[in-house]
Scaffold this motif. Structure first.
Motif, PDB file in Angstrom:
ATOM      1  N   PRO A 170       0.810  -1.226   0.000  1.00 55.33           N
ATOM      2  CA  PRO A 170       0.000   0.000   0.000  1.00 55.33           C
ATOM      3  C   PRO A 170       0.843   1.275   0.000  1.00 55.33           C
ATOM      4  N   VAL A 171       1.966   1.248   0.716  1.00 56.35           N
ATOM      5  CA  VAL A 171       2.814   2.445   0.787  1.00 56.35           C
ATOM      6  C   VAL A 171       3.535   2.670  -0.539  1.00 56.35           C
ATOM      7  N   LEU A 172       3.986   1.595  -1.181  1.00 58.12           N
ATOM      8  CA  LEU A 172       4.675   1.744  -2.464  1.00 58.12           C
ATOM      9  C   LEU A 172       3.755   2.327  -3.531  1.00 58.12           C
ATOM     10  N   LYS A 173       2.474   1.992  -3.463  1.00 57.73           N
ATOM     11  CA  LYS A 173       1.538   2.548  -4.434  1.00 57.73           C
ATOM     12  C   LYS A 173       1.316   4.045  -4.222  1.00 57.73           C
ATOM     13  N   ALA A 204      13.422  -5.114  -5.608  1.00 57.14           N
ATOM     14  CA  ALA A 204      12.030  -5.525  -5.802  1.00 57.14           C
ATOM     15  C   ALA A 204      11.055  -4.357  -5.756  1.00 57.14           C
ATOM     16  N   ILE A 205      11.487  -3.224  -5.206  1.00 56.41           N
ATOM     17  CA  ILE A 205      10.550  -2.096  -5.106  1.00 56.41           C
ATOM     18  C   ILE A 205      10.421  -1.344  -6.426  1.00 56.41           C
ATOM     19  N   LYS A 206      11.372  -1.480  -7.330  1.00 54.53           N
ATOM     20  CA  LYS A 206      11.390  -0.647  -8.529  1.00 54.53           C
ATOM     21  C   LYS A 206      10.229  -0.906  -9.491  1.00 54.53           C
ATOM     22  N   PRO A 207       9.869  -2.147  -9.777  1.00 53.20           N
ATOM     23  CA  PRO A 207       8.784  -2.332 -10.761  1.00 53.20           C
ATOM     24  C   PRO A 207       7.461  -1.696 -10.377  1.00 53.20           C
ATOM     25  N   LEU A 208       7.249  -1.380  -9.111  1.00 52.77           N
ATOM     26  CA  LEU A 208       5.940  -0.907  -8.685  1.00 52.77           C
ATOM     27  C   LEU A 208       5.748   0.585  -8.892  1.00 52.77           C
ATOM     28  N   PHE A 209       6.817   1.384  -8.780  1.00 54.16           N
ATOM     29  CA  PHE A 209       6.617   2.833  -8.875  1.00 54.16           C
ATOM     30  C   PHE A 209       7.761   3.555  -9.573  1.00 54.16           C
ATOM     31  N   TRP A 210       8.812   2.861  -9.927  1.00 59.20           N
ATOM     32  CA  TRP A 210      10.016   3.508 -10.443  1.00 59.20           C
ATOM     33  C   TRP A 210       9.742   4.270 -11.736  1.00 59.20           C
ATOM     34  N   GLY A 211       8.924   3.718 -12.603  1.00 54.90           N
ATOM     35  CA  GLY A 211       8.655   4.365 -13.885  1.00 54.90           C
ATOM     36  C   GLY A 211       7.892   5.665 -13.776  1.00 54.90           C
ATOM     37  N   GLU A 212       7.237   5.925 -12.652  1.00 46.83           N
ATOM     38  CA  GLU A 212       6.456   7.145 -12.486  1.00 46.83           C
ATOM     39  C   GLU A 212       7.266   8.294 -11.900  1.00 46.83           C
ATOM     40  N   GLU A 269      17.027 -20.934   9.735  1.00 53.11           N
ATOM     41  CA  GLU A 269      17.878 -20.306   8.741  1.00 53.11           C
ATOM     42  C   GLU A 269      17.140 -20.117   7.430  1.00 53.11           C
ATOM     43  N   GLU A 270      16.354 -21.094   7.059  1.00 56.76           N
ATOM     44  CA  GLU A 270      15.592 -20.965   5.824  1.00 56.76           C
ATOM     45  C   GLU A 270      14.619 -19.816   5.899  1.00 56.76           C
ATOM     46  N   GLU A 271      14.000 -19.652   7.081  1.00 62.90           N
ATOM     47  CA  GLU A 271      13.038 -18.562   7.219  1.00 62.90           C
ATOM     48  C   GLU A 271      13.748 -17.221   7.099  1.00 62.90           C
ATOM     49  N   ASP A 272      14.977 -17.131   7.645  1.00 65.63           N
ATOM     50  CA  ASP A 272      15.699 -15.872   7.577  1.00 65.63           C
ATOM     51  C   ASP A 272      16.150 -15.574   6.155  1.00 65.63           C
ATOM     52  N   GLU A 273      16.441 -16.629   5.393  1.00 62.47           N
ATOM     53  CA  GLU A 273      16.923 -16.420   4.042  1.00 62.47           C
ATOM     54  C   GLU A 273      15.827 -15.943   3.102  1.00 62.47           C
ATOM     55  N   GLY A 274      14.575 -16.172   3.433  1.00 62.90           N
ATOM     56  CA  GLY A 274      13.509 -15.780   2.535  1.00 62.90           C
ATOM     57  C   GLY A 274      13.469 -14.277   2.341  1.00 62.90           C
ATOM     58  N   GLU A 275      13.410 -13.834   1.097  1.00 62.60           N
ATOM     59  CA  GLU A 275      13.387 -12.425   0.781  1.00 62.60           C
ATOM     60  C   GLU A 275      12.108 -12.097   0.048  1.00 62.60           C
ATOM     61  N   VAL A 276      11.657 -10.874   0.256  1.00 62.59           N
ATOM     62  CA  VAL A 276      10.473 -10.392  -0.446  1.00 62.59           C
ATOM     63  C   VAL A 276      10.907  -9.943  -1.832  1.00 62.59           C
ATOM     64  N   ASP A 277      10.248 -10.429  -2.870  1.00 60.57           N
ATOM     65  CA  ASP A 277      10.601 -10.039  -4.229  1.00 60.57           C
ATOM     66  C   ASP A 277       9.440  -9.302  -4.877  1.00 60.57           C
ATOM     67  N   ALA A 278       9.671  -8.877  -6.114  1.00 60.19           N
ATOM     68  CA  ALA A 278       8.668  -8.086  -6.829  1.00 60.19           C
ATOM     69  C   ALA A 278       7.398  -8.886  -7.076  1.00 60.19           C
ATOM     70  N   PHE A 279       7.523 -10.194  -7.192  1.00 60.32           N
ATOM     71  CA  PHE A 279       6.338 -11.011  -7.440  1.00 60.32           C
ATOM     72  C   PHE A 279       5.371 -10.957  -6.267  1.00 60.32           C
ATOM     73  N   ASP A 280       5.904 -10.974  -5.042  1.00 70.19           N
ATOM     74  CA  ASP A 280       5.039 -10.926  -3.868  1.00 70.19           C
ATOM     75  C   ASP A 280       4.395  -9.562  -3.688  1.00 70.19           C
ATOM     76  N   LEU A 281       5.059  -8.510  -4.151  1.00 71.84           N
ATOM     77  CA  LEU A 281       4.532  -7.166  -3.958  1.00 71.84           C
ATOM     78  C   LEU A 281       3.546  -6.751  -5.034  1.00 71.84           C
ATOM     79  N   ALA A 282       3.708  -7.278  -6.249  1.00 72.71           N
ATOM     80  CA  ALA A 282       2.918  -6.801  -7.382  1.00 72.71           C
ATOM     81  C   ALA A 282       1.536  -7.441  -7.414  1.00 72.71           C
ATOM     82  N   GLU A 283       0.629  -6.742  -8.076  1.00 74.03           N
ATOM     83  CA  GLU A 283      -0.711  -7.265  -8.301  1.00 74.03           C
ATOM     84  C   GLU A 283      -0.740  -8.016  -9.637  1.00 74.03           C
TER      85      GLU A 283
END
Length: 904
Positions: A170-173, A204-212, A269-283
């Motif tokens: 919501p904040v990235l939008k 991962a944040i760039k595809p959501l608002f970078w072009g604007e 360790e596996e849980e810590d390694e998980g990263e948020v990517d553009a796929f999880d953020l995008a609609e």
């Protein structure tokens, strides 16, 4: 209190919270805070008025007096801290936006700190989504300092809890809007918030608002991002109440963690390694409607530029972070066909499209794997590096949407390919799959991979040998050294050393965890565990402590005397002393097949199962060579432990039977899996054959259509040529008819006077009948005497010039014939002009008078009449002849059949 001032301390807190005097309110806030801090728990009555009427806090956190507001925010923080989850959920709907509007922009540092702490407590006690939802309207406020303060509050929340706890979408939008604000402070706070989000999300944040954003803003952010990249990965500073409870529970049960071994640690360790990517953020974006309607037809074009343009348009449509699942069968089919394209530019763009589609669909792309994987592996024969890189990236994306087990069959098949380039690139793809997979391969898959890699160790190419060693080393990193020992037995030391080197340097995401299965055989918890075959042990700790006091008194009144020794199960030395508790504990350990028996029920079955004890002599306790202890007085007491032995033997037999049954079932399932895989391979091959046949039929159909169109074009041209020829023929026929009419008029004009004949004594017959004709092919003309209407005989002494202009002209006239027109018009054969004035006939009988045009039979009277004016007739004939000859010459010159007199 000063004199003259009223004492309001006796008023209830709700009344003091809503009092019109700010001092009364301030004192009420301070009093409430003290009472909250002194409360024993969350159920204290002091919280009741504020949970029943949470709107009281709306005025407290947004008090018009800054001093009272500071105390109101502090009181609200104490309310949240000591009131628990209920205090938060009841009040946050009334307080979050007023805090953003009045508390965060406060000029007092203490008030601003309390406002931020209140927001953090709201997130900590329950969850962040409702808080963020209430804060977002502040970003559209008409006052710039409120917007800047709201952005600062959001940055504090993300800095404390991270993007895993607080959803950043919501904040990235909303970021592009605040970046375009006119106030520089708002833009600066938006920049700080973006940098904070970049610390957690990276690119991962760039595809959501970078072009604007404006190019200048992008450049400034890139400079700030470079500084963030040098920092270590951020860690969560504050934890939610649920996380705190989980950590407290984990620290309160250390023994369970010890029992689980290192498995739980690896999981963390596996849980810590998980990263948020553009796929999880995008609609998800629906791209099926944006694909051009003529995509399939354009991709089937014979021109490579048209095919590349179609794929470029598809690439533009698919270039989104997340794609909504839909029907992409036709697109996948055409992309698989493009893998066989002769133009490498088309292949490269098609591979890029597959890469985007697989990344956008993720798990939704798995159903298309069987159609696209084999054509891509086959195309790895291309030696150009750009094409190989594009195909490799697309293959990695396809693998990320599936798992190793589904792709392994095709990979192992192409490892046997006759093309060395295909074999090398497939080997690299397998190594990448082993590094990135998160699922431990199944035992049959491990065997297949190890066998294929072992064969590669004997290849003539150094690249393949090194690749085989790397596969085995990476697989050893996943499965462990012990599990890979059977596959390395036959290898020499040099190869083993090479594999060990790759094993030490390999980085994998999946690791086999057999430790929880190996842990149960520990001797200490033996009384509280049950081990049956390969099943996981059941931990029963509390009942394990109870059996000893129960077992000893029950075992004492046993009808049989106590035994001195109990033979061990493996035939070792007997255990001395404490004979009865051991069988009870052993039975309790191995008693139940379905679960662990209760300690109080363990001792009752021996008394019931004692009668069927004729089996103990099997262990040598009754007769035969075991008769050695009969001489001792304690010999009769030996049968006492006998029931334990048959129980142990019977239970072992049951375990063995169950194990055998499980093994048979496992074998049956493995055979079933192999059959299904073979069927799937056959079906895939049939599908590929049908697709090839379909493509061939389409190409043949296209070729036939083009051939038909070419024939139709030729037919149209032939028809137009025929029409032109027909028009030419009609034109020539009209010309012939016109010439005939002119010649007829000339003959009629010459036949006005009656024809005469020459004297009979000349001995010449009357002129033969004839006609003038024209040959369409040579445009030559002939002239007969009869057509001129001359009935007189010609004198042999007549000058030659009367008949023709010159001998050469006669010769030319003799050479012109017209077979076609003479036969069609007059029914005569081929005729030639004679040297004398007239025509000669070929293929006809000798001419007679009756053949003369327009005359009957010549009588003697007629001849006498004709002879009266021979000179006049002769002159008239000569004039007509000369006129005709001149006209004929003109016609010949017009048609280009004769040369001018100057050239003769």
């Amino acid at each position: 209190m000063a004199e003259g001032e009223e004492d309001f301390s006796s008023l209830p807190l709700p009344d003091r919270f809503s009092h019109k005097n700010w001092k009364v309110r301030k004192e009420g806030y301070e009093d409430a805070k003290q009472q909250f801090e002194k409360s024993p728990d969350e159920s204290d009555p002091v919280f009741a008025p504020f949970t029943q009427d949470p709107s009281l806090w709306k005025g407290a956190v947004a008090d018009s007096n800054v001093a009272a507001q500071q105390e109101g925010l502090g009181s609200y923080c104490a309310f949240l801290q000591y009131g628990g989850v209920q205090a938060c959920t009841r009040s946050r709907g009334y307080t979050v936006f007023p805090i953003c509007e009045k508390g965060l922009p406060s000029t007092r540092p203490a008030a601003k700190a309390n406002a931020i702490e209140a927001l953090l407590l709201c997130v900590e006690l329950d969850k962040a989504d409702p808080v963020i939802e209430e804060m977002l309207p502040a970003l559209s406020h008409k006052v710039p300092k409120v917007i800047a303060a709201g952005l600062a509050g959001l940055r504090a929340i993300y800095h404390a809890f991270g993007c895993k706890i607080v959803d950043p979408k919501p904040v990235l939008k909303a970021l592009p809007k605040v970046f375009g604000h006119a106030d520089k402070n708002v833009r600066a706070e938006a920049q700080n918030l973006t940098v904070e989000l970049y610390r957690w999300l990276k690119e991962a944040i760039k595809p959501l608002f970078w072009g604007e954003l404006k190019p200048v803003q992008q450049q400034d952010l890139e400079k700030l991002f470079e500084n963030v990249k040098q920092e270590p990965a951020p860690k969560q500073e504050r934890f939610t109440r649920a996380q705190q409870d989980a950590m407290a529970a984990a620290s309160a049960a250390p023994e369970v963690g010890d029992e689980e071994g290192e498995g739980g640690e690896e999981y963390g360790e596996e849980e810590d390694e998980g990263e948020v990517d553009a796929f999880d953020l995008a609609e998800p974006v629906d791209v099926t409607a944006k694909i051009p309607k003529d995509f399939v037809e354009q991709l089937s074009s014979s021109k490579w530029k048209d095919r590349k343009e179609a794929l470029d348009a598809l690439f533009t449509v698919l270039n989104v972070p997340r794609i909504k699942d839909g029907q992409f069968d036709d697109v996948i089919r055409m992309l698989a066909k493009s893998m066989k394209d002769a133009n490498i530019a088309v292949v490269t763009v098609a591979a890029n499209c597959i890469d985007l589609l697989a990344k956008g669909l993720r798990s939704g792309f798995a159903k298309y794997r069987s159609s696209i994987l084999s054509p891509m592996l086959e195309r790895l024969k291309e030696k150009k590096q750009s094409v190989a890189d594009a195909l490799g990236q697309a293959l990695d994306s396809v693998f990320a949407s599936t798992n190793l087990g589904e792709c392994l069959e095709e990979i192992l098949e192409f490892l046997k390919h006759k093309n060395p380039q295909v074999k090398q690139e497939t080997l690299k793809f397998l190594i990448r799959c082993l590094r990135t997979t998160r699922d431990v391969p199944a035992k049959p898959d491990v065997k297949s991979i190890a066998e294929a890699a072992t064969k590669l160790l004997t290849e003539s190419s150094e690249v393949n040998r090194a690749g085989g060693a790397e596969v085995l080393g990476t697989l050893m990193k996943i499965m462990g050294e012990r599990a890979m020992n059977p596959y390395l037995d036959g290898l020499d030391d040099i190869r083993k050393t090479k594999i060990k080197e790759y094993f030490e340097t390999a980085e994998v995401k999946a690791k086999d965890r057999p430790k929880p299965i190996i842990a149960p055989p520990k001797p200490v918890p033996a009384a509280g565990k049950k081990v049956v075959g390969g099943k996981k042990p059941a931990l029963v700790k509390k009942p394990a402590a109870a059996p000893p006091p129960v077992e000893e008194p029950v075992a004492a009144p046993s009808p049989r005397p106590a035994t001195r020794s109990i033979p061990s199960k493996l035939g070792g030395p007997p255990k001395l002393g404490g004979g009865l508790p051991a069988p009870g504990g052993l039975k309790k350990k191995l008693g139940g097949i379905g679960g662990v028996a209760s300690p109080r029920r363990v001792m009752s079955p021996p008394s019931e199962e004692q009668p069927p004890a004729p089996a103990p002599p099997k262990f040598g306790l009754g007769r035969g060579l075991a008769g050695r202890p009969i001489a001792k007085p304690a010999a009769p007491s030996e049968p006492a432990p006998a029931p334990a032995a048959p129980q142990l033997s019977g239970i072992s037999a049951i375990e063995r039977a169950e194990l055998e049954e499980l093994r048979m079932e496992k074998d049956r399932f493995l055979r079933m899996i192999e059959d299904l895989r073979s069927d799937r391979t056959k079906l895939n091959s049939q599908v590929m054959e049908l697709q090839d046949q379909n493509a061939q039929l389409i190409e043949d159909h296209t070729r036939d259509v083009l051939s038909i169109k070419a024939k139709e074009t030729q037919l149209v041209r032939a028809r137009s040529d025929a029409e032109a020829a027909e028009q030419t023929v009609q034109k020539q026929q009209r010309e012939i008819e016109r010439l005939k009419r002119e010649l007829t008029r000339a003959l009629r004009a010459s036949a006005v006077s009656p024809p005469n004949t020459l004297p009979d004594n000349l001995g010449l017959p009357i002129s033969e009948a004839g006609s003038v004709y024209q040959d369409a092919g040579s445009n030559s003309y002939g002239l007969s005497r009869a057509s001129l209407g001359l009935g007189a005989r010609l004198d042999s002494s007549r000058p030659r010039s009367y008949a023709s202009g010159s001998p050469s002209e006669e010769k030319e006239n003799n050479g012109i014939d017209s077979p076609g027109l003479g036969a069609r018009e007059a029914g005569l054969g081929r005729r030639k002009l004679s040297p004398t004035f007239g025509t000669s006939y070929s293929g006809l009988g000798s001419p007679t008078r009756s053949s003369v045009l327009g005359s009957g039979s010549a009588s003697g009277e007629d001849q006498g009449t004709r002879s009266t004016e021979p000179a006049e007739n002769w002159k008239r004939a000569a004039e007509v002849t000369s006129q005709l000859k001149a006209r004929i010459e003109q016609m010949k010159a017009r048609q280009g059949l004769t040369r001018p007199p100057a050239q003769r």
